[in-house]
Design a protein around this motif. Structure first.
Motif, PDB file in Angstrom:
ATOM      1  N   UNK A  88      47.513  -2.749  -6.472  1.00  0.00           N
ATOM      2  CA  UNK A  88      46.294  -3.217  -7.726  1.00  0.00           C
ATOM      3  C   UNK A  88      45.495  -3.078  -6.791  1.00  0.00           C
ATOM      4  N   UNK A  89      45.289  -4.010  -5.728  1.00  0.00           N
ATOM      5  CA  UNK A  89      44.346  -5.410  -4.870  1.00  0.00           C
ATOM      6  C   UNK A  89      43.150  -3.911  -4.186  1.00  0.00           C
ATOM      7  N   UNK A  90      43.980  -2.777  -3.658  1.00  0.00           N
ATOM      8  CA  UNK A  90      43.489  -2.261  -2.609  1.00  0.00           C
ATOM      9  C   UNK A  90      41.918  -1.128  -3.814  1.00  0.00           C
ATOM     10  N   UNK A  91      42.289  -1.192  -4.472  1.00  0.00           N
ATOM     11  CA  UNK A  91      40.675  -0.636  -5.396  1.00  0.00           C
ATOM     12  C   UNK A  91      40.065  -1.543  -5.811  1.00  0.00           C
ATOM     13  N   UNK A  92      40.014  -2.383  -6.051  1.00  0.00           N
ATOM     14  CA  UNK A  92      38.863  -4.218  -5.763  1.00  0.00           C
ATOM     15  C   UNK A  92      38.498  -3.311  -4.379  1.00  0.00           C
ATOM     16  N   UNK A  93      37.151  -3.163  -3.952  1.00  0.00           N
ATOM     17  CA  UNK A  93      36.223  -2.976  -2.288  1.00  0.00           C
ATOM     18  C   UNK A  93      34.658  -3.789  -2.646  1.00  0.00           C
ATOM     19  N   UNK A  94      35.116  -4.497  -3.466  1.00  0.00           N
ATOM     20  CA  UNK A  94      33.754  -5.538  -3.039  1.00  0.00           C
ATOM     21  C   UNK A  94      32.967  -6.521  -4.135  1.00  0.00           C
ATOM     22  N   UNK A  95      33.334  -7.795  -3.910  1.00  0.00           N
ATOM     23  CA  UNK A  95      33.473  -8.291  -4.447  1.00  0.00           C
ATOM     24  C   UNK A  95      31.249  -9.430  -4.422  1.00  0.00           C
ATOM     25  N   UNK A  96      31.007  -9.614  -5.358  1.00  0.00           N
ATOM     26  CA  UNK A  96      29.894  -9.244  -4.583  1.00  0.00           C
ATOM     27  C   UNK A  96      29.265 -11.014  -6.133  1.00  0.00           C
ATOM     28  N   UNK A  97      28.230 -11.729  -4.952  1.00  0.00           N
ATOM     29  CA  UNK A  97      27.641 -13.369  -6.036  1.00  0.00           C
ATOM     30  C   UNK A  97      27.003 -12.619  -7.296  1.00  0.00           C
ATOM     31  N   UNK A  98      26.947 -13.128  -8.357  1.00  0.00           N
ATOM     32  CA  UNK A  98      26.095 -12.088  -9.773  1.00  0.00           C
ATOM     33  C   UNK A  98      24.263 -12.262  -9.323  1.00  0.00           C
ATOM     34  N   UNK A  99      24.161 -13.585  -8.258  1.00  0.00           N
ATOM     35  CA  UNK A  99      22.272 -13.315  -7.714  1.00  0.00           C
ATOM     36  C   UNK A  99      22.085 -12.064  -6.988  1.00  0.00           C
ATOM     37  N   UNK A 100      22.931 -11.063  -6.658  1.00  0.00           N
ATOM     38  CA  UNK A 100      22.609  -9.059  -6.069  1.00  0.00           C
ATOM     39  C   UNK A 100      23.845  -9.128  -6.787  1.00  0.00           C
ATOM     40  N   UNK A 101      22.720  -8.964  -8.095  1.00  0.00           N
ATOM     41  CA  UNK A 101      24.237  -7.944  -9.668  1.00  0.00           C
ATOM     42  C   UNK A 101      23.399  -6.351  -8.986  1.00  0.00           C
ATOM     43  N   UNK A 102      22.002  -6.030  -8.534  1.00  0.00           N
ATOM     44  CA  UNK A 102      21.497  -5.190  -8.552  1.00  0.00           C
ATOM     45  C   UNK A 102      22.053  -4.659  -7.269  1.00  0.00           C
ATOM     46  N   UNK A 103      22.444  -4.957  -6.377  1.00  0.00           N
ATOM     47  CA  UNK A 103      23.077  -4.798  -5.620  1.00  0.00           C
ATOM     48  C   UNK A 103      24.617  -4.251  -5.384  1.00  0.00           C
ATOM     49  N   UNK A 104      25.164  -5.151  -6.392  1.00  0.00           N
ATOM     50  CA  UNK A 104      26.444  -4.880  -6.802  1.00  0.00           C
ATOM     51  C   UNK A 104      26.620  -3.422  -7.338  1.00  0.00           C
ATOM     52  N   UNK A 105      25.227  -3.245  -8.338  1.00  0.00           N
ATOM     53  CA  UNK A 105      25.713  -2.182  -9.342  1.00  0.00           C
ATOM     54  C   UNK A 105      25.225  -0.998  -8.832  1.00  0.00           C
ATOM     55  N   UNK A 106      24.302  -1.226  -7.222  1.00  0.00           N
ATOM     56  CA  UNK A 106      24.207  -0.146  -6.755  1.00  0.00           C
ATOM     57  C   UNK A 106      25.040   0.081  -5.848  1.00  0.00           C
ATOM     58  N   UNK A 107      26.111  -0.487  -5.337  1.00  0.00           N
ATOM     59  CA  UNK A 107      27.505  -0.249  -4.377  1.00  0.00           C
ATOM     60  C   UNK A 107      28.093   0.499  -5.405  1.00  0.00           C
ATOM     61  N   UNK A 108      28.539   0.428  -6.722  1.00  0.00           N
ATOM     62  CA  UNK A 108      29.336   0.254  -7.379  1.00  0.00           C
ATOM     63  C   UNK A 108      28.811   1.787  -8.277  1.00  0.00           C
ATOM     64  N   UNK A 109      27.830   2.175  -7.770  1.00  0.00           N
ATOM     65  CA  UNK A 109      27.412   3.919  -8.347  1.00  0.00           C
ATOM     66  C   UNK A 109      27.232   4.437  -7.019  1.00  0.00           C
ATOM     67  N   UNK A 110      27.583   4.111  -5.710  1.00  0.00           N
ATOM     68  CA  UNK A 110      28.212   4.899  -4.905  1.00  0.00           C
ATOM     69  C   UNK A 110      29.575   5.019  -4.191  1.00  0.00           C
ATOM     70  N   UNK A 111      29.954   6.558  -5.236  1.00  0.00           N
ATOM     71  CA  UNK A 111      31.699   6.018  -5.041  1.00  0.00           C
ATOM     72  C   UNK A 111      32.054   6.903  -4.239  1.00  0.00           C
ATOM     73  N   UNK A 112      30.822   6.777  -2.370  1.00  0.00           N
ATOM     74  CA  UNK A 112      31.331   7.356  -1.217  1.00  0.00           C
ATOM     75  C   UNK A 112      31.990   5.805  -0.379  1.00  0.00           C
ATOM     76  N   UNK A 113      31.415   4.729  -1.481  1.00  0.00           N
ATOM     77  CA  UNK A 113      31.479   3.218  -0.929  1.00  0.00           C
ATOM     78  C   UNK A 113      32.271   2.316  -1.800  1.00  0.00           C
ATOM     79  N   UNK A 114      32.866   3.080  -3.060  1.00  0.00           N
ATOM     80  CA  UNK A 114      33.032   1.934  -3.758  1.00  0.00           C
ATOM     81  C   UNK A 114      34.314   2.395  -4.496  1.00  0.00           C
ATOM     82  N   UNK A 115      34.841   1.399  -5.280  1.00  0.00           N
ATOM     83  CA  UNK A 115      35.880   1.716  -5.811  1.00  0.00           C
ATOM     84  C   UNK A 115      35.621   0.643  -7.500  1.00  0.00           C
ATOM     85  N   UNK A 116      36.191  -0.416  -7.744  1.00  0.00           N
ATOM     86  CA  UNK A 116      35.973  -1.448  -8.186  1.00  0.00           C
ATOM     87  C   UNK A 116      34.800  -3.047  -7.740  1.00  0.00           C
ATOM     88  N   UNK A 117      34.053  -2.540  -7.671  1.00  0.00           N
ATOM     89  CA  UNK A 117      32.987  -4.090  -8.004  1.00  0.00           C
ATOM     90  C   UNK A 117      32.887  -5.016  -8.499  1.00  0.00           C
TER      91      UNK A 117
END
Length: 339
Positions: free
Chosen positions: A306-335
């Motif tokens: 299951x660890x392989x499904x976590x594609x990124x861990x982002x500090x809460x201060x960069x939440x907008x970037x985390x959401x943008x990454x999570x919305x990009x299915x070509x770059x992420x699975x679970x953020x």
């Protein structure tokens, strides 16, 4: 404390919020990770999810894990400092659905980070969170907080597979290889499915499905892809689009089961109802979960892939970037957001 607040479509803010205090029967949890869910993305992009629309600012997040800080009066649970996952639902316990053992469709439930009721239920994307003490689950031995953040979406997947019935030795089709679809793959395999075929439009999403244990990967936009099955025993629609449901209905065998898990757009959706009749297909909905949350934690403790499904861990201060990454299915699975 920092919290992630949605004010409307496209208006996500990281704000300073007052620290909460545990009241009677409640626990205070220091949140470590929160998984960005598809519903969080819908609130961010569209101002709502399905028929649930934002009417006021709301702290997002319902996939949260952390450590116990303290308890309010008359509350007990894992000792302070214990690593816990938070079950996000507070069912009423008295409605006909709760009485029938179906608390996941309770008509008066409270669910973290949901606009289904007014005032909205504030979510868990904050440095500290207060919840009823009974919603805490101590992590099993060997399960760390990072992987445990997948417990809520995995419970959703386990419930969907449970709704399909016995999948042992069967061929299961999953349409949609987002985080939930990938976890449906893992849940189906853990439940004894002999073969799992996954369809999606995005090659990277299909690669994550392979990590989850998929046997066959199919490009949904390629009718000539050699992986298309002639028929399957069970189909789980996890994409939330009408085309995915159509694929499930056309590929499931006569008398087979189709589970609609993905949240379709609000309003009416056309579907091949004639096939439901002529093939006696059973079309079942799957919404959230109940006791499957505990099973999800046990499964996460037992399997490291299951660890392989976590594609990124982002500090809460960069939440907008985390959401943008999570919305990009070509770059992420679970953020995950980190607090």
């Amino acid at each position: 404390m920092l919290g992630c607040v949605i004010h409307g479509a496209g208006d996500l803010r990281v704000e300073q919020l007052p620290p909460p205090q545990a009241g009677p029967g409640e626990a205070l949890v220091a949140v470590r990770y929160g998984g960005v869910c598809g519903s969080d993305l819908h609130y961010w992009r569209d101002g709502g999810v399905g028929d649930f629309r934002l009417r006021e600012p709301m702290v997002l997040g319902h996939e949260v894990v952390g450590t116990v800080v303290s308890y309010g009066p008359a509350a007990t649970g894992p000792v302070p400092g214990t690593a816990v996952a938070v079950h996000p639902a507070t069912p009423c316990g008295v409605c006909p659905e709760c009485a029938d053992g179906r608390a996941n469709v309770c008509r008066d439930t409270r669910y973290l980070g949901s606009a289904a009721r007014s005032p909205h239920v504030q979510g868990g994307f904050a440095a500290q969170l207060v919840v009823p003490a009974g919603q805490l689950r101590a992590l099993p031995d060997g399960l760390g907080l990072r992987r445990a953040a997948l417990a809520e979406p995995l419970a959703v997947a386990l419930h969907a597979v449970r709704r399909a019935g016995d999948v042992s030795g069967r061929h299961v089709l999953v349409t949609g290889a987002g985080p939930i679809g990938c976890l449906v793959v893992a849940a189906a395999k853990a439940s004894g499915a002999a073969r799992v075929t996954v369809t999606d439009l995005v090659p990277q999403a299909l690669r994550y499905a392979a990590v989850a244990g998929a046997d066959t990967l199919v490009r949904a936009d390629d009718p000539d892809d050699s992986g298309w099955p002639e028929e399957v025993c069970v189909a789980v629609e996890a994409s939330g689009v009408a085309a995915g449901l159509d694929t499930c209905l056309r590929l499931v065998r006569r008398g087979g089961v189709v589970v609609q898990l993905g949240m379709l757009p609000p309003g009416r959706s056309a579907f091949a109802g004639n096939l439901v009749v002529s093939r006696e297909i059973e079309l079942r909905g799957a919404f959230r979960f109940d006791a499957e949350f505990d099973g999800a934690l046990e499964l996460l403790a037992a399997r490291g892939e299951f660890d392989g499904l976590i594609s990124a861990v982002v500090p809460v201060g960069d939440a907008e970037a985390a959401f943008a990454l999570a919305a990009d299915r070509g770059r992420s699975c679970k953020v995950l957001l980190q607090f």
